[in-house]
Design a protein around this motif. Structure first.
Motif, short mmCIF file in Angstrom:
data_model
loop_
_atom_site.label_atom_id
_atom_site.label_comp_id
_atom_site.label_asym_id
_atom_site.label_seq_id
_atom_site.Cartn_x
_atom_site.Cartn_y
_atom_site.Cartn_z
N LEU A 206 0.85 -1.09 -0.19
CA LEU A 206 0.02 0.06 0.09
C LEU A 206 1.04 1.40 0.22
O LEU A 206 0.44 2.24 -0.60
CB LEU A 206 -0.92 -0.07 1.31
CG LEU A 206 -1.78 -1.14 1.27
CD1 LEU A 206 -2.68 -1.03 2.70
CD2 LEU A 206 -2.98 -1.07 0.04
N ALA A 207 1.83 1.06 0.62
CA ALA A 207 2.82 2.35 0.78
C ALA A 207 3.84 2.38 -0.38
O ALA A 207 4.98 3.46 -0.30
CB ALA A 207 3.55 2.47 2.01
N ILE B 252 12.82 -2.88 12.98
CA ILE B 252 11.98 -2.12 13.82
C ILE B 252 11.07 -2.99 14.71
O ILE B 252 10.65 -2.70 15.73
CB ILE B 252 11.46 -0.72 13.45
CG1 ILE B 252 12.45 0.14 12.94
CG2 ILE B 252 10.51 -0.16 14.32
CD1 ILE B 252 13.48 0.45 13.93
N MET B 253 10.32 -3.99 14.01
CA MET B 253 9.42 -4.67 14.30
C MET B 253 10.05 -5.63 15.64
O MET B 253 9.15 -5.87 16.72
CB MET B 253 8.77 -5.62 13.28
CG MET B 253 7.70 -6.57 13.96
SD MET B 253 7.47 -8.08 12.98
CE MET B 253 8.86 -9.10 13.36
N TRP C 270 10.90 4.55 19.16
CA TRP C 270 10.70 6.04 19.01
C TRP C 270 11.71 6.47 18.84
O TRP C 270 11.94 7.62 18.06
CB TRP C 270 9.86 6.16 19.99
CG TRP C 270 8.48 5.57 19.84
CD1 TRP C 270 7.95 4.59 20.88
CD2 TRP C 270 7.43 5.56 19.11
NE1 TRP C 270 6.84 4.12 20.84
CE2 TRP C 270 6.31 4.65 19.89
CE3 TRP C 270 6.94 6.54 17.89
CZ2 TRP C 270 5.05 4.48 18.99
CZ3 TRP C 270 5.80 6.14 17.09
CH2 TRP C 270 4.87 5.26 17.65
N VAL C 271 12.89 6.22 19.83
CA VAL C 271 14.17 6.93 19.51
C VAL C 271 14.80 6.72 18.27
O VAL C 271 15.49 7.38 17.66
CB VAL C 271 15.02 6.61 20.97
CG1 VAL C 271 16.51 7.01 20.87
CG2 VAL C 271 14.49 6.82 22.18
N LEU C 272 14.85 5.31 17.84
CA LEU C 272 15.34 5.06 16.60
C LEU C 272 14.75 5.72 15.41
O LEU C 272 15.47 5.96 14.42
CB LEU C 272 15.43 3.54 16.38
CG LEU C 272 16.13 2.55 17.50
CD1 LEU C 272 16.04 1.17 17.16
CD2 LEU C 272 17.61 2.95 17.22
N MET C 273 13.46 5.80 15.43
CA MET C 273 12.60 6.59 14.52
C MET C 273 13.22 8.07 14.50
O MET C 273 13.34 8.73 13.32
CB MET C 273 11.48 6.63 14.77
CG MET C 273 10.55 7.33 13.67
SD MET C 273 8.51 6.86 13.77
CE MET C 273 8.51 8.42 15.05
N ALA C 274 13.25 8.65 15.66
CA ALA C 274 13.85 10.28 15.77
C ALA C 274 15.10 10.10 15.44
O ALA C 274 15.60 11.08 14.51
CB ALA C 274 13.64 10.75 16.96
N PHE C 275 15.94 9.14 15.62
CA PHE C 275 17.60 9.13 14.95
C PHE C 275 17.50 9.15 13.36
O PHE C 275 18.29 9.60 12.73
CB PHE C 275 18.10 7.90 15.42
CG PHE C 275 19.61 7.98 15.23
CD1 PHE C 275 20.60 8.83 15.74
CD2 PHE C 275 19.86 6.94 14.31
CE1 PHE C 275 21.81 8.72 15.41
CE2 PHE C 275 21.31 6.65 14.07
CZ PHE C 275 22.21 7.88 14.39
N SER C 276 16.49 8.09 13.16
CA SER C 276 16.40 8.07 11.32
C SER C 276 16.07 9.31 10.69
O SER C 276 16.46 9.83 9.65
CB SER C 276 15.41 6.93 11.30
OG SER C 276 15.39 6.74 9.81
N LEU D 144 7.74 3.74 11.18
CA LEU D 144 6.33 3.51 11.59
C LEU D 144 5.73 2.23 11.25
O LEU D 144 4.77 1.62 12.09
CB LEU D 144 5.35 4.70 11.03
CG LEU D 144 5.84 6.12 11.66
CD1 LEU D 144 4.98 7.26 10.80
CD2 LEU D 144 5.48 6.16 13.11
N LEU D 145 6.04 1.58 10.08
CA LEU D 145 5.38 0.41 9.68
C LEU D 145 6.05 -0.69 10.50
O LEU D 145 4.84 -1.60 10.89
CB LEU D 145 5.64 0.14 8.12
CG LEU D 145 5.64 -1.17 7.46
CD1 LEU D 145 4.09 -1.34 7.72
CD2 LEU D 145 6.01 -1.14 6.24
N GLY D 146 7.07 -0.46 10.98
CA GLY D 146 7.60 -1.62 11.78
C GLY D 146 7.05 -1.47 13.23
O GLY D 146 6.75 -2.79 13.66
N ILE D 147 6.86 -0.29 13.71
CA ILE D 147 6.32 -0.17 15.01
C ILE D 147 4.82 -0.61 14.92
O ILE D 147 4.28 -1.35 15.60
CB ILE D 147 6.49 1.23 15.48
CG1 ILE D 147 7.86 1.66 15.92
CG2 ILE D 147 5.33 1.72 16.55
CD1 ILE D 147 8.07 3.07 15.89
N ALA D 148 4.01 -0.40 13.65
CA ALA D 148 2.73 -0.83 13.76
C ALA D 148 2.41 -2.27 13.92
O ALA D 148 1.77 -2.95 14.75
CB ALA D 148 2.04 -0.11 12.60
#
Length: 234
Positions: A114-115, A126-127, A155-161, A172-176
């Motif tokens: 979808l993305a 990330i998952m 979330w820290v890793l996402m901010a770093f990315s 966000l996909l991995g977190i979801a």
């Protein structure tokens, strides 16, 4: 001696972690040596369903980009948290761990479709990090001098990315997907009226888990005699 030490260390890594990280490293090496190109690996639904290039369903999870900081960073986190999950909450449950791989991979693939994403390995990492972090909620972490509890790690890793200029969509996909798995496996079964919805197929248990011994089994006398050691003084 050093080579023997590295080989021994490699074979001490749990089987699923060893297989996945080795596949990622070998895929990247093959690209670096120009045996294959990323264009043969990326996720392309049209080529998968019309040209039957089904290997792309797997290879898009194995390539993390060319050798560089991003590759080594991803490999470090993949190896570390995949191994800690396999040796921790999935210890002795290899089939359940493989099923989590399959469940997460299928969901990430559907969302990636979808993305319009081309490589999904980072989302898968990330998952894994998310599931590990939620199962170790009180563990204190240190990331480049920043102290926080484990559930904040994804979330820290996402901010770093984001600071590195990357898109956060993959994170966000991995977190979801990690949250979906965690909710179905760890949260919902413990709710009033809840039950386990993610049941590992029996064929995976036959393939990956050693058969459990029946506690009520009583061996025949001749079988027991064959098991018992012989006393040399008799």
């Amino acid at each position: 001696m050093a080579q023997r030490g590295l080989a021994a260390e490699f074979w001490q890594v749990p089987a699923v972690t060893r297989a996945y990280t080795a596949a990622c490293v070998l895929t990247t090496a093959a690209v670096q040596l120009e045996f294959i190109t990323p264009f043969q690996l990326y996720f392309n639904p049209d080529l998968i369903f019309r040209k039957f290039q089904v290997w792309r369903l797997v290879t898009n999870f194995l390539f993390f980009g060319p050798l560089g900081f991003s590759f080594f960073f991803n490999m470090l986190f993949l190896y570390r948290y995949c191994r800690m999950l396999e040796e921790g909450s999935f210890r002795g449950r290899t089939a359940d761990f493989v099923f989590m791989f399959l469940f997460g991979g299928v969901l990430i693939t559907l969302f990636g479709l979808l993305a319009s994403l081309f490589f999904l390995g980072q989302a898968f990492t990330i998952m894994l990090v998310y599931v590990w972090s939620r199962r170790n909620p009180y563990l204190r972490m240190n990331f480049f001098g920043l102290h926080f509890q484990a559930p904040f790690l994804p979330w820290v890793l996402m901010a770093f990315s984001l600071l590195l200029g990357n898109s956060v969509l993959v994170d966000l996909l991995g977190i979801a997907v990690g949250h979906i798995y965690y909710f179905l496996e760890d949260v919902f079964p413990n709710q009033p009226g809840g039950k386990r919805l993610l049941l590992t197929p029996s064929f995976l248990k036959l393939l990956f888990d050693a058969p459990e011994e029946d506690p009520n089994y009583r061996p025949l006398p001749e079988e027991q005699a064959a098991r018992d050691p012989v006393d040399p003084q008799q």
